[in-house]
Design a protein around this motif. Structure first.
Motif, mmCIF file in Angstrom:
data_model
loop_
_atom_site.group_PDB
_atom_site.id
_atom_site.type_symbol
_atom_site.label_atom_id
_atom_site.label_comp_id
_atom_site.label_asym_id
_atom_site.label_seq_id
_atom_site.Cartn_x
_atom_site.Cartn_y
_atom_site.Cartn_z
ATOM 1 N N ARG A 6 1.085 -1.402 -0.134
ATOM 2 C CA ARG A 6 0.179 0.164 0.052
ATOM 3 C C ARG A 6 0.981 1.284 -0.436
ATOM 4 O O ARG A 6 1.857 0.887 0.543
ATOM 5 N N SER A 39 1.299 -2.326 -8.719
ATOM 6 C CA SER A 39 1.068 -3.809 -8.401
ATOM 7 C C SER A 39 2.365 -4.837 -8.232
ATOM 8 O O SER A 39 3.084 -4.480 -9.266
ATOM 9 N N THR A 187 -3.752 -8.029 1.276
ATOM 10 C CA THR A 187 -4.249 -6.523 0.902
ATOM 11 C C THR A 187 -4.834 -6.787 0.323
ATOM 12 O O THR A 187 -4.485 -7.648 -0.941
ATOM 13 N N ASN A 189 -7.398 -6.269 -3.179
ATOM 14 C CA ASN A 189 -7.924 -5.004 -3.946
ATOM 15 C C ASN A 189 -9.173 -4.930 -4.517
ATOM 16 O O ASN A 189 -9.621 -5.588 -5.099
ATOM 17 N N ARG A 238 -8.254 -0.373 -1.898
ATOM 18 C CA ARG A 238 -7.317 -1.265 -1.077
ATOM 19 C C ARG A 238 -7.380 -1.840 -0.311
ATOM 20 O O ARG A 238 -6.673 -0.889 1.014
#
Length: 609
Positions: A6, A39, A187, A189, A238
């Motif tokens: 992030r 990413s 995390t 998406n 996120r």
């Protein structure tokens, strides 16, 4: 979805632009899917980021996201529109009865596409069943999308469309067993999970009517809507489920506009098939914000790449594009109009305003050796309309825009937009043909014409732009040779082809809208070029450099193989689906009955009785 590091320390808008222009490289691994942001892909060798459940074991199916309390309940939810759908203009061309010769050729090409899909599916099933992705060179696996079987779920509707019903049943049994109490990534998406998993289950349900798929779609919806549990009800794009269960959360200050603005099709369809307004309410409030701020940005009509979800401010950034990080925001305006049966005028308003601005500032005609009458969509930096500056960049990803304009032109009865869509699609076809492998690169630049009406090739101007954009030598001929620049291209800043679908997506949509035969021929040329360059002993692989010729590849003069051990789920779910459909009978997933989400998952349109 992605194991995204992030933005713990945001570097500001300039950093986001830098990520964009560099083409999203990270450690030499493909790390953009459809959605257009930097990413990092994770693998199954990484530790699992388990989501703790209140008073429930993480390994048990007893854990349900629907039992997690909402901290910031919505007091007055927006109701799902209930007005009868309007009779919208016909989208598809009225195809005449085809000749026997055409039918034989078309079915042969369709069979070739299906054979490729079957080969890839077999490899996935043998080597990566239940995982997110197959490594097409090694047979290894990657689990960068939560480990929730991205390729499995993404292809449920494809199995149904291609008549592979036994394989469909096997896939459904595995897909509905996906465990949302654990994840391979810390995390999530929200956008990618929405378009691939929620969209995949909904489309497969729409086609098959299998109730198991709807129940699984609801389970994903219950999880995803927890990312909207913030004081202003805007989502954390996120999202860390662990943090969500541990205490209050709030939306982020720095969000990519496509990630927050491209959730409405899937959430709306979930609301339609369940009758539960909460899904529609979650996305309707976002669309109202886009509407309220459409004329308040630095380029009125469009919204910048970076927005502030915490403050609900979508106006401050100065970078505007239809390309990466923005694309599906605009793509969904005409599609939502179709999905809702035209009963909410907001989507036409958003489409009309944004496309008028994009046509004026973002679309440009490239100077080509054959003086081709084509268009490309570029990027604009604008502090105001008088200081809007075009970067004449093209991307494979923005090839979706041809289909968007063509579809919008039909749905909103704007023939000029269909013509714009044709020129944008032709621009992508031209770019495919211009490269030695017959495959378009990820990111490139060309010389913009001064006028879209007439444009003559100027060799000296092209050579001068090559020198200006490539500063590693003063010898222009050396630059052209070493960078392997076909005439017309001034720079190819990202030489990859990652099995993207956007060009064939627009070819398919434009063919269904216009019926022009050259589009099927172009599709076949694209398909054969891609297969020739990407096929491996298992499946198909992304390419690191499409600027080499076949002779250089055959002779090994590339400094190593250009194939990469990457085959994202959209290769089968989107690219091969669109290739298959462009050679299908026109009534197979008719655009007058279905509308595709940005991951090529078809949803049933609301139609008049």
């Amino acid at each position: 979805m992605f194991s995204v590091r992030r933005f713990t320390v945001y570097l500001g808008l300039a950093a986001c632009f830098l990520f964009f222009t560099l083409g999203y490289f990270r450690d030499g691994i493909v790390n953009t899917a459809k959605a257009k942001y930097p990413s990092q892909l994770s693998t199954v060798t990484q530790p699992s980021g388990q989501v703790p459940a209140p008073s429930a074991s993480l390994k048990t199916s007893r854990f349900k996201w629907e039992t997690v309390p909402i901290r910031f309940p919505v007091k007055d939810p927006t109701p799902l529109p209930t007005a009868p759908p309007l009779k919208l203009p016909q989208v598809q061309y009225h195809f005449p009865t085809e000749t026997t010769e055409h039918e034989i050729k078309r079915k042969g090409r369709q069979a070739a596409v299906k054979q490729t899909f079957e080969r890839c599916w077999k490899a996935y099933k043998q080597h990566a069943w239940g995982h997110d992705e197959l490594g097409p060179l090694t047979g290894g696996v990657r689990d960068g999308f939560g480990g929730w079987g991205a390729s499995l779920v993404d292809n449920l509707d494809n199995l149904w469309i291609m008549g592979m019903k036994a394989e469909f049943e096997d896939a459904v049994k595995a897909a509905v067993d996906v465990d949302l109490s654990t994840s391979t990534t810390e995390t999530i998406n929200v956008f990618e999970t929405t378009i691939r998993h929620l969209g995949g289950f909904l489309a497969a349900y729409d086609m098959s009517g299998d109730q198991r798929l709807l129940e699984k779609a609801k389970e994903f919806g219950e999880m995803l809507i927890r990312a909207f549990d913030t004081p202003n009800h805007l989502p954390i794009t996120r999202w860390k489920p662990q943090a969500a269960l541990g205490g209050p959360q709030e939306a982020d200050e720095t969000v990519l506009v496509a990630e927050i603005g491209s959730l409405e099709m899937e959430f709306t369809r979930l609301a339609q098939v369940t009758g539960q307004a909460k899904w529609y309410d979650a996305v309707a409030r976002i669309i109202r914000l886009f509407d309220a701020q459409q004329q308040r940005t630095h380029l009125p009509g469009m919204w910048p790449v970076v927005v502030n979800a915490k403050e609900a401010d979508f106006t401050q950034d100065t970078f505007f594009t239809l390309s990466a990080m923005s694309d599906s925001l605009y793509e969904y305006f005409p599609k939502m109009h179709a999905l809702l049966g035209g009963v909410d005028p907001i989507y036409k308003k958003l489409y009309d305003g944004s496309m008028a601005t994009a046509i004026k500032y973002n679309l440009w005609r490239p100077m080509t050796p054959d003086n081709a009458d084509i268009l490309i969509s570029g990027n604009v930096r604008a502090t105001d309309q008088q200081l809007a500056r075009l970067d004449p960049q093209g991307q494979h990803l923005v090839c979706f825009a041809g289909g968007m304009f063509a579809l919008g032109g039909r749905l909103f009865d704007q023939p000029a937009h269909v013509e714009i869509g044709k020129k944008l699609t032709d621009g992508c076809i031209w770019t495919y043909k211009a490269l030695p492998l017959g495959i378009m690169p990820e990111v490139f630049n060309m010389v913009p014409c001064e006028s879209r009406l007439t444009c003559q090739w100027d060799e000296s101007k092209w050579r001068g732009e090559v020198k200006d954009r490539n500063t590693d030598s003063n010898d222009i001929d050396h630059l052209i040779t070493t960078h392997r620049l076909p005439k017309g291209f001034t720079q190819i800043s990202d030489t990859r082809y990652i099995l993207r679908p956007e060009a064939i997506e627009s070819v398919f949509i434009l063919y269904r809208i216009t019926g022009e035969e050259y589009l099927q021929e172009a599709a076949w040329d694209m398909f054969t070029s891609i297969i020739n360059a990407t096929e491996t002993h298992l499946a198909n692989a992304a390419l690191s450099d499409i600027t080499f010729s076949r002779e250089q590849l055959a002779q090994g003069n590339t400094g190593g193989t250009t194939q990469m051990d990457s085959m994202e789920s959209f290769w089968m779910a989107e690219t091969l689906k669109y290739f298959y459909l462009v050679f299908s009978e026109p009534d197979v997933i008719s655009l007058d009955e279905w509308v595709f989400n940005t991951e090529a998952h078809p949803f049933k349109r609301k139609l008049p009785a």
